[in-house]
Design an enzyme around this catalytic site. Structure first.
Site, PDB file in Angstrom:
ATOM      1  N   TYR A  79       0.849  -1.190   0.000  1.00  0.00           N
ATOM      2  CA  TYR A  79       0.000   0.000   0.000  1.00  0.00           C
ATOM      3  C   TYR A  79       0.883   1.238   0.000  1.00  0.00           C
ATOM      4  CZ  TYR A  79       0.671   1.033   4.995  1.00  0.00           C
ATOM      5  OH  TYR A  79       1.207   1.353   6.215  1.00  0.00           O
ATOM      6  N   CYS A  80       0.282   2.368  -0.361  1.00  0.00           N
ATOM      7  CA  CYS A  80       0.986   3.654  -0.373  1.00  0.00           C
ATOM      8  C   CYS A  80       0.015   4.713   0.134  1.00  0.00           C
ATOM      9  CB  CYS A  80       1.527   3.954  -1.773  1.00  0.00           C
ATOM     10  SG  CYS A  80       0.254   4.030  -3.060  1.00  0.00           S
ATOM     11  N   HIS A  81      -0.046   5.858  -0.529  1.00  0.00           N
ATOM     12  CA  HIS A  81      -1.013   6.875  -0.129  1.00  0.00           C
ATOM     13  C   HIS A  81      -2.366   6.653  -0.788  1.00  0.00           C
ATOM     14  CE1 HIS A  81      -3.072  10.828  -0.695  1.00  0.00           C
ATOM     15  NE2 HIS A  81      -3.023  10.741   0.611  1.00  0.00           N
ATOM     16  N   TRP A 107      -3.377   4.306   2.251  1.00  0.00           N
ATOM     17  CA  TRP A 107      -3.390   5.100   3.479  1.00  0.00           C
ATOM     18  C   TRP A 107      -4.521   6.132   3.495  1.00  0.00           C
ATOM     19  CZ3 TRP A 107      -2.133   4.377   8.128  1.00  0.00           C
ATOM     20  CH2 TRP A 107      -2.165   5.433   9.045  1.00  0.00           C
TER      21      TRP A 107
END
Length: 125
Positions: A79-81, A107
């Site tokens: 996952y990231c932003h 996120w």
């Protein structure tokens, strides 16, 4: 490669065989920086920090597996932003022999739900 939902990830937190990587910057992971659209800063509990640039510069399968620390064939969720960097990471993870999955909501979605736990601080790895 399949996507992961917020509900699936929340239900699986704490599973021994869950390998979850946060591919954002170290400052985003630690909660020291982030986007103003996010209600909270930090990372999903249990996530390891592996910056996308480090992952892409690892030199292929063996290098990626050394960074991630899971055996080839293992399920790895990235996952990231907002799902873009983690989609790239999932492709790299798949080429390294992982069953790679992308948490598309990432996120931005996780931090907006006050009922979900977060952690802040530096990576233990």
């Amino acid at each position: 490669m399949t996507d992961v939902t917020r509900d699936e990830l929340a239900a699986r937190l704490g599973e021994d065989d869950l390998t979850l990587i946060d591919v954002r910057s170290a400052a985003e992971y630690a909660g020291a920086a982030g986007y103003p659209c996010d209600a909270r800063q930090g990372h999903v509990p249990g996530a390891r920090h592996v910056d996308l640039q480090e992952l892409l510069g690892a030199g292929g399968g063996d290098g990626i597996r050394a960074l991630v620390g899971a055996a080839a064939g293992a399920e790895v969720i990235a996952y990231c932003h907002s799902g873009g960097r983690s989609a790239i990471a999932a492709q790299a993870l798949a080429t390294a022999g992982y069953t790679a999955r992308n948490y598309v909501g990432s996120w931005h979605e996780w931090s907006a739900d006050e009922t979900l736990p977060i952690e802040a601080g530096q990576s233990a790895a």
